[in-house]
Design an enzyme around this catalytic site. Sequence first.
Site, short mmCIF file in Angstrom:
data_model
loop_
_atom_site.label_atom_id
_atom_site.label_comp_id
_atom_site.label_asym_id
_atom_site.label_seq_id
_atom_site.Cartn_x
_atom_site.Cartn_y
_atom_site.Cartn_z
N HIS A 64 8.92 0.06 -0.22
CA HIS A 64 9.26 1.56 0.04
C HIS A 64 10.15 1.88 1.55
O HIS A 64 10.87 2.59 1.52
CB HIS A 64 7.99 2.33 -0.01
CG HIS A 64 8.28 3.94 -0.28
ND1 HIS A 64 9.45 4.57 -0.57
CD2 HIS A 64 7.44 5.05 0.03
CE1 HIS A 64 9.40 5.77 -0.61
NE2 HIS A 64 8.06 6.12 -0.04
N HIS A 81 3.85 5.83 7.72
CA HIS A 81 4.19 4.82 6.61
C HIS A 81 4.83 3.64 7.09
O HIS A 81 4.52 2.55 6.60
CB HIS A 81 5.64 5.76 5.64
CG HIS A 81 5.18 6.55 4.61
ND1 HIS A 81 4.58 7.61 4.91
CD2 HIS A 81 4.91 6.34 3.32
CE1 HIS A 81 3.99 8.14 3.90
NE2 HIS A 81 4.60 7.34 2.63
N GLU A 93 -1.11 8.09 -3.22
CA GLU A 93 -0.91 9.43 -2.98
C GLU A 93 -1.43 10.23 -3.93
O GLU A 93 -1.02 9.79 -4.95
CB GLU A 93 0.64 9.51 -2.35
CG GLU A 93 0.58 8.91 -1.00
CD GLU A 93 2.11 8.72 -0.44
OE1 GLU A 93 2.23 8.91 0.78
OE2 GLU A 93 3.02 8.99 -1.25
N HIS A 142 7.65 7.67 -7.65
CA HIS A 142 6.52 8.34 -6.86
C HIS A 142 6.24 9.68 -7.45
O HIS A 142 5.77 10.62 -6.62
CB HIS A 142 7.11 8.55 -5.35
CG HIS A 142 7.47 7.19 -5.00
ND1 HIS A 142 6.58 6.40 -4.00
CD2 HIS A 142 8.86 6.38 -4.98
CE1 HIS A 142 7.24 5.53 -3.39
NE2 HIS A 142 8.33 5.40 -3.99
N TRP A 148 7.93 16.04 -5.49
CA TRP A 148 8.95 16.04 -4.19
C TRP A 148 10.17 15.59 -4.64
O TRP A 148 10.20 14.56 -5.39
CB TRP A 148 8.33 14.94 -3.32
CG TRP A 148 8.99 14.63 -1.90
CD1 TRP A 148 10.08 14.48 -1.49
CD2 TRP A 148 8.15 15.02 -0.82
NE1 TRP A 148 10.39 14.69 -0.15
CE2 TRP A 148 9.16 14.96 0.31
CE3 TRP A 148 7.10 15.42 -0.45
CZ2 TRP A 148 8.90 14.91 1.82
CZ3 TRP A 148 6.63 15.57 1.03
CH2 TRP A 148 7.81 15.39 1.95
N ASP A 200 2.57 3.70 -2.97
CA ASP A 200 3.47 3.23 -2.23
C ASP A 200 3.49 1.65 -2.02
O ASP A 200 2.63 1.38 -1.49
CB ASP A 200 3.70 3.87 -0.91
CG ASP A 200 4.25 5.19 -0.99
OD1 ASP A 200 4.65 5.82 -2.25
OD2 ASP A 200 3.99 6.11 0.10
#
Length: 212
Positions: free
Chosen positions: A55, A161, A173, A45, A17, A51
């Site tokens: 975050h 989140h 994740e 990440h 990402w 997380d």
Amino acid sequence: MKIYDITLPIHPEMLHWGRKPEVEIVESLANGDASNVTRWRIGAHTGTHVDAPAHFVDGATPIDEVSLDSMVGPAVVVDMTGLTGDVTAADLDAAGVAGEKRILLKTTNSAGPLKETERAPSWIGLAPDAAKWIVANGVELIGIDYLTIESHSRTESWDSHHVLLGNDVLILENADLDAVAPGRYELVCLPAKLAGADGSFTRAILIDRDGE
């Protein structure tokens, strides 16, 4: 016992990402140096990661201060591979996981989008009502098998989140659960101790004490 490594390998061509990881050769035996040394440029990440509340919440707990008790201990891998949409509160109720502290959601992501090198247009995430269920039921860590636990349709508002991290629930994740059967395990998840960071890449394993 049997140990399942649910950590994605980190390399420049991996699923990512944002920016891909970058590797620089600092020293090498092939070039006449005394040893092989590399320098890696990766985000907190990158790959399989945790997380921390910081975050999404300014002033909240950073990754180096989260409780190891939440990331090490009994965990349940839940079979959600039959779902074609996001995991809902009703799905969690049906799975009978109330009372569990550490829950990992195995979805079709593990055998599909998680194996690709580019982000998929859609994936199985966690619906906001499921995030509220997790908070209400005292879950300390919730994991999923993709880049983000957020629904692909909510990556602007990040509703789940906000619910989870706003209530100090840790999020794991990019857990690779493809080879892991649903059931009970011991989770050992140890993110790097990045001081003050919003999250960190981690090595995560599941231990089956009765396995061979």
